[in-house]
Design a protein around this motif. Structure first.
Motif, PDB file in Angstrom:
ATOM      1  N   ALA A  67      43.137  43.003  40.996  1.00  0.00           N
ATOM      2  CA  ALA A  67      41.737  42.992  41.438  1.00  0.00           C
ATOM      3  C   ALA A  67      41.228  44.401  41.690  1.00  0.00           C
ATOM      4  CB  ALA A  67      41.605  42.149  42.704  1.00  0.00           C
ATOM      5  N   PRO A  71      37.925  44.593  39.329  1.00  0.00           N
ATOM      6  CA  PRO A  71      37.333  43.724  40.351  1.00  0.00           C
ATOM      7  C   PRO A  71      36.591  42.516  39.772  1.00  0.00           C
ATOM      8  CG  PRO A  71      36.853  46.046  40.798  1.00  0.00           C
ATOM      9  CD  PRO A  71      37.421  45.974  39.414  1.00  0.00           C
ATOM     10  N   HIS A  77      41.644  37.324  41.683  1.00  0.00           N
ATOM     11  CA  HIS A  77      41.276  36.857  43.022  1.00  0.00           C
ATOM     12  C   HIS A  77      41.863  35.472  43.295  1.00  0.00           C
ATOM     13  CE1 HIS A  77      38.543  40.235  43.449  1.00  0.00           C
ATOM     14  NE2 HIS A  77      38.013  39.941  42.276  1.00  0.00           N
TER      15      HIS A  77
END
Length: 352
Positions: A67, A71, A77
């Motif tokens: 992540a 991101p 996630h």
């Protein structure tokens, strides 16, 4: 013999994963990670391997690294959230679910996981007391910190995250001591925030660093004793370090493959071999339907296939985005397999 490329190592790691040889898959992913530039996909996939092995701390660390590198990767996630739930780190799990759901609002797995988190750790409610004070007033309750924080281990660092959204960097001060950390947020007109723990172990201040991001403050503490694992962030009367251990069935010099650290359990020592065997037995006995049944059918064929059939299945399935599955290497080995969705359906690339 030529040295395998990162992509070749990744393909072998995926094949080992399909064969349920998770130790080999983890070792091959470690080689692939070492052989090339940082790859979010490799860390995310190795996190899935560690989850299958029951090493949820290592899975959470790899998913967090994925992540960090990308991101915008929902599955990074999701895998961190799964691992944090197993570790009973529900604040970190909620943060990971929220980040992933924002990227993939149509993915029902995030909503399902959030319901699981809420069932295991419901938000605390403050109950009003019916008693009337007749003597001295009760002491005021301790003030709740303005921001929550969390941490996780890697081999050389402890990463502390303060979930402070939209804080200007000029109002953040971070200081490091031999066994001290100080994080202060002083925004004019708002309540101050201070995190000043005496750390579980010693650090190397000149090698520590921090970054103020849009959603958090990330602090990286360089361990004075790399290869050990902190069992908490703050100092205890009897600190206990857990030394790193090589993966099962490997030696420190086995082909230069990086060793995987051994992580402690907050509930005592567990027999992961027994747990893994029970999980495999449950998976075999489970009655599946839909996509799950198709995936199980694919894995059964793959496990009994010869080398050429496996290569053909892997190549055709990956290149066609899951719409073509061939077992004939002579047919698919020399050409790129184009996606071929069923009539009346649109092609969609799935994250896995």
């Amino acid at each position: 013999m030529a040295t395998p490329t990162p992509s070749e190592l990744e393909l072998k790691a995926k094949e080992a994963f399909f064969d349920d040889d998770f130790d080999l898959a983890a070792a091959l992913y470690a080689e692939a990670i070492t052989a090339g530039p940082p790859s979010a996909a490799l860390y995310a996939d190795r996190a899935q391997v560690y989850t299958k092995m029951g090493d949820f701390t290592a899975a959470a660390a790899d998913a967090a690294r994925a992540a960090e590198l990308d991101p915008a990767m929902p599955r990074a996630h999701l895998r961190r959230a799964h691992a944090c739930v197993k570790l009973e780190q529900y604040d970190a799990a909620r943060a990971a679910v929220e980040a992933g759901a924002a990227l993939a609002p149509g993915d029902a797995r995030f909503a399902q996981l959030m319901r699981e988190i809420d069932a295991k750790a419901p938000p605390m409610e403050i109950e009003a007391s019916a008693a009337v004070a007749t003597t001295a007033p009760a002491p005021a309750p301790a003030e709740k910190p303005k921001y929550r924080h969390d941490y996780y281990n890697s081999a050389a660092e402890v990463v502390v995250t303060v979930f402070a959204k939209g804080v200007p960097p000029e109002h953040v001060a971070v200081d490091f001591g031999e066994q001290l950390l100080s994080v202060s947020v002083e925004v004019p007109g708002e309540a101050s925030y201070h995190l000043q723990p005496r750390l579980f172990g010693k650090i190397v201040p000149e090698r520590c660093r921090f970054a103020v991001l849009s959603t958090k403050i990330e602090v990286r503490l360089a361990k004075a004793e790399p290869g050990t694992t902190w069992t908490s962030l703050e100092f205890t009367d009897k600190p206990r370090f857990v030394a790193a251990a090589p993966p099962r069935g490997s030696s420190p010099s086995a082909g230069g493959i990086a060793q995987r650290p051994s992580y402690p359990s907050s509930r005592g020592r567990k027999d992961w071999d027994k747990i893994e065997a029970e999980v495999k037995r449950a998976e075999k006995e489970e009655k599946l339907d839909g996509d799950a049944a198709a995936n199980k059918f694919f894995q059964d064929i793959f496990s009994s296939a010869d080398e050429d059939m496996r290569r053909a299945m892997t190549k055709s399935f990956q290149e066609s985005n899951g719409t073509v599955l061939s077992t004939n290497w002579e047919d698919v080995g020399s050409k790129k397999i184009e996606p071929s969705p069923p009539e009346g359906m649109d092609l969609r690339k799935w994250e896995y």
